[in-house]
Design an enzyme around this catalytic site. Structure first.
Site, PDB file in Angstrom:
ATOM      1  N   TYR A 146     -44.813 -57.970  -2.778  1.00 52.46           N
ATOM      2  CA  TYR A 146     -44.334 -58.847  -3.863  1.00 52.46           C
ATOM      3  C   TYR A 146     -45.021 -60.202  -3.740  1.00 52.46           C
ATOM      4  O   TYR A 146     -45.230 -60.703  -2.630  1.00 52.46           O
ATOM      5  CB  TYR A 146     -42.814 -59.022  -3.789  1.00 52.46           C
ATOM      6  CG  TYR A 146     -42.025 -57.810  -4.254  1.00 52.46           C
ATOM      7  CD1 TYR A 146     -41.598 -57.708  -5.571  1.00 52.46           C
ATOM      8  CD2 TYR A 146     -41.709 -56.780  -3.382  1.00 52.46           C
ATOM      9  CE1 TYR A 146     -40.871 -56.612  -6.012  1.00 52.46           C
ATOM     10  CE2 TYR A 146     -40.978 -55.677  -3.805  1.00 52.46           C
ATOM     11  CZ  TYR A 146     -40.562 -55.601  -5.124  1.00 52.46           C
ATOM     12  OH  TYR A 146     -39.842 -54.515  -5.558  1.00 52.46           O
ATOM     13  N   GLU A 147     -45.331 -60.798  -4.893  1.00 49.27           N
ATOM     14  CA  GLU A 147     -46.124 -62.028  -4.857  1.00 49.27           C
ATOM     15  C   GLU A 147     -45.374 -63.198  -4.219  1.00 49.27           C
ATOM     16  O   GLU A 147     -45.976 -64.201  -3.871  1.00 49.27           O
ATOM     17  CB  GLU A 147     -46.601 -62.405  -6.261  1.00 49.27           C
ATOM     18  CG  GLU A 147     -45.486 -62.786  -7.209  1.00 49.27           C
ATOM     19  CD  GLU A 147     -45.976 -62.893  -8.651  1.00 49.27           C
ATOM     20  OE1 GLU A 147     -47.110 -62.490  -8.932  1.00 49.27           O
ATOM     21  OE2 GLU A 147     -45.197 -63.369  -9.482  1.00 49.27           O
ATOM     22  N   SER A 148     -44.083 -63.070  -4.052  1.00 51.09           N
ATOM     23  CA  SER A 148     -43.329 -64.108  -3.355  1.00 51.09           C
ATOM     24  C   SER A 148     -43.684 -64.160  -1.878  1.00 51.09           C
ATOM     25  O   SER A 148     -43.239 -65.068  -1.171  1.00 51.09           O
ATOM     26  CB  SER A 148     -41.827 -63.879  -3.530  1.00 51.09           C
ATOM     27  OG  SER A 148     -41.486 -62.546  -3.180  1.00 51.09           O
TER      28      SER A 148
END
Lengths: 276, 260
Positions: free
Chosen positions: B56-58
């Site tokens: 996930y880009e987080s």
């Protein structure tokens, strides 16, 4: 060494009309309480920088604090549109909102360049996208070694960066962990730094796996604001209030409903803890 | 059980979600957008690809959430991850570094070459542009992943003859455009909708109808597409969702933070 101050005094002294202000937090540790204090103090004309402007920026924009938004994704994650943001962009309410728009990779690298005190950063980005046609902070450079055409993004150096962290010590050294986002870069890129924290520990900070530690001498002020990220969260202290994010859709859809919310939850709330 | 019976037991969205999960069979890792891509990727881990690494880009690598996250920042994504990295590291070292097999994206507008608009929509000469969330990670996800999957509902509003704005390049204006732009991955290899699956024609890169879900007709798919959708000569029908797939999907949603 950072001063331990009240949120009211720290915002009064560090955030000024017309500043470029980065309130960062990539879906975690979002500095809501500090944003509300900025609204309460009536600061205006801000250029707001944030990779993922979400509900807190909807509030700042709807309250009239912003003139411009520098960003890469603006929405209520998992819920839908930001209605105050859209109303400002589409209808100019309460003020027109200028946009400087990027991709996440571009925004992240703008902060990296800012923290590095370089004029720009390079990446393989924006290829074929219409985004560079809408901003003057993306350009193309040629690699001097390979000849490859690369995207250059201008450094982003906020006047002030505001972040929320789990802990500080009495010297203003700060530690945060979990999803640490782009906060380290946003802090080191900024001229002035305000950190709100869940807790001020006695003695030394206890190292946490994967944490970011920022020495107090890169921070101007630390303010103790437990719960200061709500409805976002601070891992180890609170959980994300997903219900709030879902309820925000209805609150923000209508101007009057939003203004009532702002009255009840921001304007009329004194910073009780600090007695200001 | 016939395919039609299987379709009768589930909704169109479930057909889309199950087939989107199936598209992840064999992938080592997947860069996951929130919403439909996240539903599909989490379902894949419970069905066709238990070892799939979710990114996930987080900043989370190898998340194993027990429920569908509402946002890419839900704490459980970090708590269950193999590694949590900063956002600049995620985009520079992991994505730009060419370490991700599959990027999974949603879209507001998609054109026949699988280019995506998530920035603004034109609402006519007398009205201001309608504002969408913006690019997020998509331009570089589409450029740098080994392949790209796209999932969206099949309507004329979503599948349009011309984008109002090009946020993210899929196949540009046709074959060779990705290479000319210096984009490394294969680009979009499948678009999974609630009516079927579109794939780029190997010669033209134009999306063609390559599979229909059980009970859907070619005319329905063509009617719901904003361009003159061509049909692959070897058009197939997707296998009806199995009981195991449907129960896994429904359990995931029942425990999830999302309504859909």
């Amino acid at each position: 060494m950072a001063d331990i101050r009240s949120l009211h005094d720290a915002v009064r002294d560090l955030v000024h009309d017309g500043d470029t202000v980065a309130l960062e937090g990539f879906t975690h540790l979002i500095p809501f309480a500090a944003a509300h204090e900025i609204i309460r103090q009536g600061v205006t004309g801000l250029t707001l920088a944030r990779m993922t402007p979400d509900v807190v920026h909807d509030q700042l924009i709807g309250a009239g604090a912003a003139r411009k938004l520098v960003f890469s994704w603006g929405g209520n994650p998992g819920v839908g549109s930001l209605h105050r943001f859209r109303d400002a962009v589409e209808n100019g309410w309460p003020h027109p909102l200028e946009l400087d728009e990027h991709s996440h990779a571009g925004m992240a690298n703008r902060y990296v360049a800012g923290a590095s005190k370089l004029p720009f950063a390079v990446l393989r980005g924006y290829r074929g996208s219409g985004i560079p046609g809408r901003t003057d902070t993306v350009a193309t450079v040629t690699c001097p070694f390979t000849g490859e055409q690369l995207a250059a993004v201008a450094a982003l150096n906020p006047d002030v960066t505001v972040v929320h962290a789990q802990q500080a010590d009495r010297h203003g050294n700060v530690q945060f962990w979990g999803l640490t986002g782009v906060q380290k870069e946003a802090v080191l890129a900024a001229g002035r730094v305000l950190v709100t924290v869940e807790e001020i520990v006695e003695g030394a900070l206890e190292p946490r796996p994967g944490s970011v530690v920022l020495p107090g001498w890169v921070i101007d002020a630390v303010a103790l604001v437990p719960g200061g990220a709500h409805p976002s969260y601070a891992a180890g202290y609170s959980v994300r209030d997903n219900d709030f994010y879902q309820r925000w859709d209805a609150v923000s859809r209508d101007r009057d409903t939003f203004l009532r919310w702002l009255d009840e939850n921001v304007w009329n709330v004194r910073n009780v803890r600090e007695g200001s | 059980m016939s395919g039609t019976d299987g379709a009768a037991r589930c909704g169109r969205d479930e057909l889309m979600e199950v087939n989107a999960a199936r598209a992840l069979a064999g992938a080592r890792n997947c860069f996951v957008g929130i919403g439909l891509p996240s539903t599909a990727a989490n379902l894949a881990r419970r069905t066709v690809n238990p070892d799939l690494v979710l990114v996930y880009e987080s900043g989370t690598i190898g998340s194993r959430p027990t429920r569908l996250p509402l946002s890419i920042g839900d704490g459980e994504l970090a708590d269950t991850a193999d590694a949590v990295v900063s956002v600049p590291e995620m985009f520079n070292y992991w994505l730009q570094g060419g370490r991700i097999d599959v990027g999974f994206l949603g879209a507001a507008q998609l054109d026949r070459f699988a280019n995506i608009n998530t920035t603004v929509v034109d609402r006519g000469p007398d009205r201001p542009e309608g504002r969408l969330p913006g690019a997020g990670g998509a331009p570089e996800i589409a450029a740098n992943c080994g392949a790209v999957l796209i999932v969206l509902r099949h309507t004329r509003r979503n599948l349009v003859p011309a984008l109002d704005f090009v946020t993210t390049v899929g196949h540009g204006a046709g074959p060779g455009d990705r290479a000319a732009l210096g984009m490394r991955g294969a680009g979009p290899t499948a678009v999974i909708t609630d009516l079927g699956v579109l794939r780029p024609d190997p010669d033209t890169a134009e999306l063609v109808l390559s599979a229909l879900h059980p009970g859907v007709t070619t005319e329905q798919a063509r009617e719901a597409t904003g361009w003159d959708l061509r049909v692959a000569p070897d058009l197939t029908v997707t296998q009806a969702p199995t009981d195991a797939e449907l129960s896994a999907l429904r359990a995931l949603k029942a425990a999830g933070g999302r309504a859909s």
